[in-house]
Scaffold this active site. Structure first.
Site, mmCIF file in Angstrom:
data_model
loop_
_atom_site.group_PDB
_atom_site.id
_atom_site.type_symbol
_atom_site.label_atom_id
_atom_site.label_comp_id
_atom_site.label_asym_id
_atom_site.label_seq_id
_atom_site.Cartn_x
_atom_site.Cartn_y
_atom_site.Cartn_z
ATOM 1 N N ASP A 182 0.120 -6.803 3.357
ATOM 2 C CA ASP A 182 -0.183 -5.812 4.388
ATOM 3 C C ASP A 182 -1.225 -4.801 3.905
ATOM 4 O O ASP A 182 -1.177 -4.336 2.764
ATOM 5 C CB ASP A 182 1.130 -5.067 4.709
ATOM 6 C CG ASP A 182 0.990 -4.052 5.824
ATOM 7 O OD1 ASP A 182 0.723 -4.488 6.960
ATOM 8 O OD2 ASP A 182 1.148 -2.851 5.557
ATOM 9 N N GLU A 221 -4.205 -9.241 4.874
ATOM 10 C CA GLU A 221 -4.369 -8.527 6.131
ATOM 11 C C GLU A 221 -5.433 -7.459 5.928
ATOM 12 O O GLU A 221 -5.148 -6.377 5.421
ATOM 13 C CB GLU A 221 -3.062 -7.868 6.596
ATOM 14 C CG GLU A 221 -3.145 -7.426 8.042
ATOM 15 C CD GLU A 221 -2.872 -5.948 8.311
ATOM 16 O OE1 GLU A 221 -3.036 -5.522 9.458
ATOM 17 O OE2 GLU A 221 -2.495 -5.211 7.380
ATOM 18 N N ASN A 273 0.814 -1.216 0.000
ATOM 19 C CA ASN A 273 0.000 0.000 0.000
ATOM 20 C C ASN A 273 0.849 1.268 0.000
ATOM 21 O O ASN A 273 0.442 2.292 -0.537
ATOM 22 C CB ASN A 273 -0.914 -0.002 1.227
ATOM 23 C CG ASN A 273 -1.738 1.257 1.346
ATOM 24 O OD1 ASN A 273 -2.592 1.523 0.499
ATOM 25 N ND2 ASN A 273 -1.458 2.065 2.357
ATOM 26 N N HIS A 274 2.036 1.184 0.640
ATOM 27 C CA HIS A 274 2.853 2.389 0.826
ATOM 28 C C HIS A 274 4.329 2.034 0.818
ATOM 29 O O HIS A 274 4.692 0.872 0.995
ATOM 30 C CB HIS A 274 2.501 3.061 2.157
ATOM 31 C CG HIS A 274 2.380 2.066 3.285
ATOM 32 N ND1 HIS A 274 1.167 1.508 3.644
ATOM 33 C CD2 HIS A 274 3.297 1.496 4.106
ATOM 34 C CE1 HIS A 274 1.354 0.654 4.644
ATOM 35 N NE2 HIS A 274 2.634 0.624 4.946
#
Ligand code: NOJ
Length: 544
Positions: A202, A244, A104-105
């Site tokens: 994640d 997750e 995501n990041h």
């Protein structure tokens, strides 16, 4: 290696923080070679699959969930060669390894972000999410409530705000950009080519943002995740993806897709706080409620369940009243609270009461899903709530009574050892527990080995057993002709229950040496917090 394509349904996972596990080169930090030297220990415990917390180069503002280079290993942990050696050593022992995939990041130190902030015309600018105002996507909640004020941070150099769902040092990647989508597929291929058996992906709900939504679980996000799975199906069919998504079961359900086109596994977050509720109330209602509200998932999928992990015990998936109650019961000191959760380990949460620790483990290993053990919980390690952020549950593994608990020969370690009277390494350590019959470690090892002998635990159906009292979490796991009955007394009172067995025999799986053969209507007296794992003996077994 096991070559069953549904291998992930049968495994016991072990979540390991490489920095915390074992320091092989004496610098005070655990490393990959150190972990490698402890594989036999994990094998003996019964672990089948390791989940490694992030091991990439990172400024460690979020303990590695802020990646600065997707293609390397943080120097504290070793090198890519060390990683390959670890994979080989694990595979030789029939163990698998999954790693954290943080998609995501990135870190704000990642060269993509550095290039993006410097130059509006750089191709990397579009790798992130920018805005001239901090008002967009205002319906998205803030996740790190204690420390983050806004999901937007002004970047002086860029002259714009950038979007981040976690710390400001973790700018979100822009998954609307096909180049970003391709980059992450390349990262995935790199690690799969090295030999990892899958990923714990994640923060997957947050990949894509849309105005007017809460920016979670969007169809566009699912579309990209399906691309990842397609890529695996075509090129790496035996590797797995674990989602997750800290969400309600009906929101996690779409992450399983049709069973073959998105994730293989997903964490079942809301079960966890309800296990703690049930044992504190001596009442199974909360647990029953969430399992009754968990929709069936395709045959090829599996939940992952856990008692604790490297984060705070999250209380996002309970009502505000339940959260207050759980805080009151389990986090009486303000320092124990963090964000929407509790920064404590399993043993301290359960008053270091051996009966309660075993009981929650009994449920971990018998409820539907693949269990995950958090490193150190197998010996009942303690925590240090005074360390920053979530570091109090990430302290060095306690191997023995020698200097630094045998974790490191360096004078100083990355974090202080737990050294108090109750949980200190002189009392709580692997060596002592491995040598002591009846220790928590021995008990957990026993549970794992029994679980592995009975496929109904990992693949069977689940049905509640009416025990005439809500103080007992009783259930049946069925697979083909195999039938297991699990009884967990959640209360501090003796409970007497009876099961109609229609003339069949029951075997007590946890005490194979003294099987209890009984017939007909069976009455059980369960001591406070006692658990029993029983197998209904098949008729053919009686003939021999
Ligand atoms: C979830 C991880 O478990 C947590 O440790 C991390 O801070 C966030 N995702 C952000 O990556």
């Amino acid at each position: 290696m096991m070559n069953d394509s549904l291998w992930y349904k049968d495994v016991v996972f072990y979540e390991v923080n490489v920095r915390a596990f074992y320091d092989s080169n004496g610098d005070g930090y655990g490393d990959l070679r150190g972990l490698m030297s402890k594989l036999d220990y994990l094998k003996e415990l019964g672990v089948d699959c390791l989940w490694l917390l992030p091991i990439y180069p990172s400024p460690l503002k979020d303990d590695g969930y802020d990646i600065a280079d997707y293609y390397n290993i943080h120097p504290d942990y070793g090198t890519l060669d060390d990683f390959k050696a670890l994979l080989d050593a694990a595979h030789q022992r029939d163990m698998r390894v999954i790693t954290d995939l943080v998609l995501n990041h990135t870190s704000d130190q990642h060269p993509w972000f550095q290039a993006a902030r410097k130059d509006k015309n750089s191709v990397y600018r579009e790798y992130y999410v920018w805005s001239d105002s901090d008002q967009m996507f205002s319906e998205a909640r803030i996740i790190f409530l204690d420390s983050v004020e806004s999901n937007w941070t002004w970047d002086e150099e860029a002259g714009q705000y950038y979007w981040h769902r976690f710390y400001a040092s973790q700018p979100d990647l822009n998954f609307d950009n096909p180049a970003v989508q391709d980059e992450i597929l390349k990262v995935i291929a790199f690690w799969l080519d090295l030999g990892v058996d899958g990923f714990r992906a994640d923060a997957v709900p947050y990949l894509i943002e849309r105005e007017g939504t809460n920016c979670e679980n969007l169809p566009e996000t699912h579309a990209y995740l399906k691309k990842i799975r397609e890529y695996l199906n075509e090129n790496y069919p035996d590797r797995i993806l674990l989602a997750e998504a800290n969400q309600w079961p009906e929101e996690v359900l779409p992450y399983f897709g049709d069973g073959t086109d998105e994730f293989h596994m997903g964490f079942h977050f809301p079960v966890m706080p309800r296990l703690f509720m049930s044992i504190r109330k001596g009442d199974r209602s909360a647990l029953q409620w969430i399992l009754d509200h968990t929709p069936p998932i395709p045959e090829t999928n599996q939940w992952c369940i856990f008692l604790r992990n490297h984060d705070e015990l999250t209380l996002e998936m309970v009502t505000p009243e339940e959260r207050e109650w759980l805080w009151k019961e389990y986090a009486p000191e303000p320092r124990m609270r963090l964000n929407q959760g509790i920064r404590r380990r399993l043993a301290p949460l359960l008053d270091n009461d051996r009966r309660k620790i075993e009981l929650l483990n009994s449920m971990l290993f018998t409820l539907p899903g693949s269990p995950i053990i958090y490193y150190g919980d197998e010996i009942g390690m303690g925590d240090n709530i005074w360390l920053e952020d979530r570091n109090g549950v990430r302290t060095p593994m306690q191997w023995n009574q020698s200097m630094n608990a045998g974790f490191s020969r360096n004078e100083t370690t990355y974090a202080p050892l737990i050294d108090d009277d109750v949980y200190g390494y002189h009392r709580v350590n692997v060596e002592t527990q491995m040598q002591t019959p009846g220790s928590l470690w021995q008990t957990i090892k026993g549970m794992i080995s029994v679980r592995k002998g009975e496929p109904a635990f990992s693949r069977g159906d689940f049905e509640w057993l009416d025990c005439n009292t809500r103080a007992v979490a009783g259930y049946v796991r069925n697979l083909g002709g195999e039938r297991l009955i699990i009884l967990n007394n959640l209360s501090d009172q003796v409970q007497t229950i009876s099961c109609g067995m229609h003339g069949q025999n029951l075997i007590d799986l946890l005490h194979r040496d003294t099987p209890s053969f009984q017939k007909g209507q069976i009455e059980f007296q369960l001591q406070p917090y006692e658990y029993r794992w029983l197998k209904v003996q098949a008729l053919w077994e009686l003939l021999y």
